[in-house]
Write a protein that holds these residues in place. Sequence first.
Motif, PDB file in Angstrom:
ATOM      1  N   VAL A 130     -29.236 -46.137  87.822  1.00 26.61           N
ATOM      2  CA  VAL A 130     -28.700 -46.310  86.475  1.00 26.61           C
ATOM      3  C   VAL A 130     -29.665 -47.129  85.626  1.00 26.61           C
ATOM      4  CG1 VAL A 130     -26.808 -47.289  85.147  1.00 26.61           C
ATOM      5  CG2 VAL A 130     -26.343 -46.144  87.306  1.00 26.61           C
ATOM      6  N   ASP A 153     -25.699 -48.988  91.369  1.00 32.80           N
ATOM      7  CA  ASP A 153     -26.692 -47.931  91.601  1.00 32.80           C
ATOM      8  C   ASP A 153     -27.965 -48.246  90.809  1.00 32.80           C
ATOM      9  OD1 ASP A 153     -28.117 -45.691  92.027  1.00 32.80           O
ATOM     10  OD2 ASP A 153     -26.699 -44.307  91.095  1.00 32.80           O
ATOM     11  N   ILE A 203     -26.972 -52.823  80.499  1.00 31.06           N
ATOM     12  CA  ILE A 203     -26.638 -52.021  81.682  1.00 31.06           C
ATOM     13  C   ILE A 203     -26.207 -52.903  82.856  1.00 31.06           C
ATOM     14  CG2 ILE A 203     -27.450 -50.236  83.269  1.00 31.06           C
ATOM     15  CD1 ILE A 203     -27.527 -49.361  80.323  1.00 31.06           C
ATOM     16  N   SER A 230     -22.161 -54.323  84.279  1.00 30.29           N
ATOM     17  CA  SER A 230     -21.720 -53.812  85.575  1.00 30.29           C
ATOM     18  C   SER A 230     -21.383 -54.923  86.551  1.00 30.29           C
ATOM     19  CB  SER A 230     -22.813 -52.932  86.185  1.00 30.29           C
ATOM     20  OG  SER A 230     -23.423 -52.135  85.225  1.00 30.29           O
TER      21      SER A 230
END
Lengths: 286, 353, 266
Positions: free
Chosen positions: C160, C157, C178, C182
């Motif tokens: 985010v 996403d 981040i 992921s």
Amino acid sequence: MSARTDYRHWALSAPALVLFTTFLLAPLIMTLVLSFRHFDFYGGIDDSVSLASYAEVLGDWYFYEIFGRTFAIALATTVLCVLIGAPASYFLNRMRPGFRSVMILIILGPLLISVVVRTLGWAIILGNRGVINTFLMDLGVIEAPIKMMYTSGGIVLALVHVMVPYMVLAVWAALQRQDPATEAAAESLGASPLTIFRRIVLPQAMPGVLSGSLIVFSLSASAFATPAILGGRRVKVVATSVYDEFMNTLNWPLGAAIAILLMVSIVVVMVAWNRLVEARFGRSYA
Amino acid sequence: MAFLELNALTKRFGPVTAVDRISFNVEQGSFVSLLGPSGCGKTTTLQMIAGFENVTSGKITLNGRDLAGVPARHRGLGIVFQSYALFMHMTTAENVSFGLEMRGVPGAERKIRVARALDLVHLSHLSDRYPRTMSGGQRQRVALARALVIEPELLLLDEPLSNLDAKLREEMQLELRRIQREAGVTTLMVTHDQAEALALSDRVVVLEKGQVQQEAAPFDVYETPHTAFVSSFIGKSNTLPATLVSGDASGSIVECAGVRLQAGATPLAAGPVQIAIRPERIEVVDDGAVLTGKVSERVFLGNQWLLTVATPVGNLLVLRRNAGRSEADIGDTVGLAFRRVDLRILASSEAAA
Amino acid sequence: MRRNGPFAIGFMALFALFMLAPIIVVLGVSVTPTGYLEFPPSGLSLRWFRAILDNPDFIDAAINSLKLGVVSATLATLVAVPAAMAIDRRRFHGREALLAFFMSPLMVPTVVLGIAFLRFLTLIGFNGTFSGLAVCHAIIVTPFVLRLVLASLSGLDRAVEKAAVALGASDWTVFRRITMPSILSGIIGGWVLAFITSFDEVTVTIFIVNPSTTTLPVRLFSHIAQTTDPLVASVSAVAILFTVAVMLLVDRIYGLDRLLIGEGAK
């Protein structure tokens, strides 16, 4: 996205771009150039430009035979992969999740094992004193072994084993995109199971079958290890003859010309196939 | 004998009873909704009627014909699936024509009937388009036309509007009702949206945990809910625990948190009960207040105000029409009043639904 | 969902047998006590596994393959991850062409790649060297890493990352804290797939190795071309068991289904 000109994407791609330009694009162009070089057995490769290698390939029935055999093998492999892979994907989609995971492992796992190892297995199975012949002779079904090694049929069988996972992947991906309720919808409208398969499932799986066929055909037409092991020197295909020109005869320009012709003919077949597909299915899948 | 009869229909998946002895009738030409939260068994019920799910026990009768053992493709029902289940490789017209082909309807007649069905759903201009190129609302209409063209005895709608956005959903509600009336087809719709069920149906069957909670006309379901579940699931409701002191057909007295209130009639005997009142039935008054309380929250909804009033019996939601004047503010003390018939008494065994 | 009938179950059973047959046969032959290829084996013996130890060239080849797999998969990952970030995150002129270029090693027939690398490495004097091999393998396996990293990026996403920026993180911090965590499973999955592909590669490799840098598949290939003794089966059996071990490991980290099928089909 900011208004100022931003080149960070080029900075991020730069390492890959440099690597690919230097070690992929340049070699491919040099290979193309190489195919136009003149070769003679005593002087080697010189710098003159010549169509001699292409003339040699296109003027010799020997090469037509090799190209014909290669494409016949690729076509037979593709057809068999469709006949096996398409129903398998359909049944796979309808399996219970637990069994399905096991089946996926069985179908796709071999992709991770070297082609040489898998082909060795087929060589042991198909040999004159191999698994099949020994079994049939022990049963007394046959007197003398059936010749399967060093035949096109044997190559096709092993190639199907190598290629069918790609077909399953492609068809299965297409079936996954399909709404499972469409089958129920057709049933509620009065369609029999056969009609549902023919009119609903198959057309929706078609894009997968077609793209799978492209992958299988092009990989089979340029396959090297499987035909080399199972065909030996007796059943030559294009890839193995390129190898011979480079590593044994050392006529590199000729080998390069054969390889370029292989690539061009695969592209031609793929483009023609795409045209055909688009004319037939373009409307609904575009 | 009703047109569609469900008789003690039951479905068990292993130890789980998904549908528990459901019985209700659907009259010919009517529009009935099967309403309930997810997991209440409504979809399983629909699947059994359609023939996609086996019946554990009980009976489904359509037009006097027992459907047991009749395969889905011979039931002749029109079904609109939640996902629409359109055949993506066929045009609108081909989709609609499919069911007629299966019935061996000759080509010329097929053409006429497809055209008529597309006309009914206002899609004639898109007959050669593929579903991929159409909007959600248009796909929905194709699905409807495909289900209706075979002139089914019964139309089944599985959450037909849930894939549309809010505005389109309201439009399609009206459209759906118009189309159903024009086609005159008996319709059973499954939905979790109470507003949709109330707006569309002649009758609503409320399901909870595989059991029928209430079967009535939309107005009656809203006005006289039989259980606390129905009361809270359909519309907003203030539901409080109370004790029934005395009651008969003319009215009753309940005690709630030490406060005695006059309530509507009840057949229940004295003892613990639930009381329920709709927020829009509570009025803010200067004189003759039944309860007084302090406004603890105030929300402006445009055409209405939603007040939360802290009273001796607990917090009550109060809905006030926006009449263009300023409204009681947070901290204000207000008097509340309501008609005794609007304070409903519900059995407490269904508590806390 | 409808279930399969007896025809379908029979079909799938035969299909499974077909897919497993060559692997079972190789494993079976590898434990034969005799001096020739026999299946089913007449006994159980580790004779041909011990024979591997007497053939250091197979062991050297296996070590070469391992080293080559690690180096080329790592190199491919180092170039593919930033390229994937650029291709997924930004819309720029030439983006599609760039992606096609980086995926092209899958499109060009391997035999063509083989001779192209041979010609090029010979001209720059690197033919037969380990570094030459490693760079060529990196190019062949880059598409695999790129595809898996792109798949995990598309499943991420974007909001985010924007949230992190809004909280004051720099571009590099956003990536490190981040984005990277992921897509880590995608990167690891890509690396493993790249490693296995490099480890198994034969068609390109056979053109550009010399006896000192030869890899296990090439060594096996040449051995099969000359003689057929159970030694090739026992070496292959070791390779199969090694692959199975890697597969089990991948299944723990990434999910084998995802690795083989891709992110799209869940």
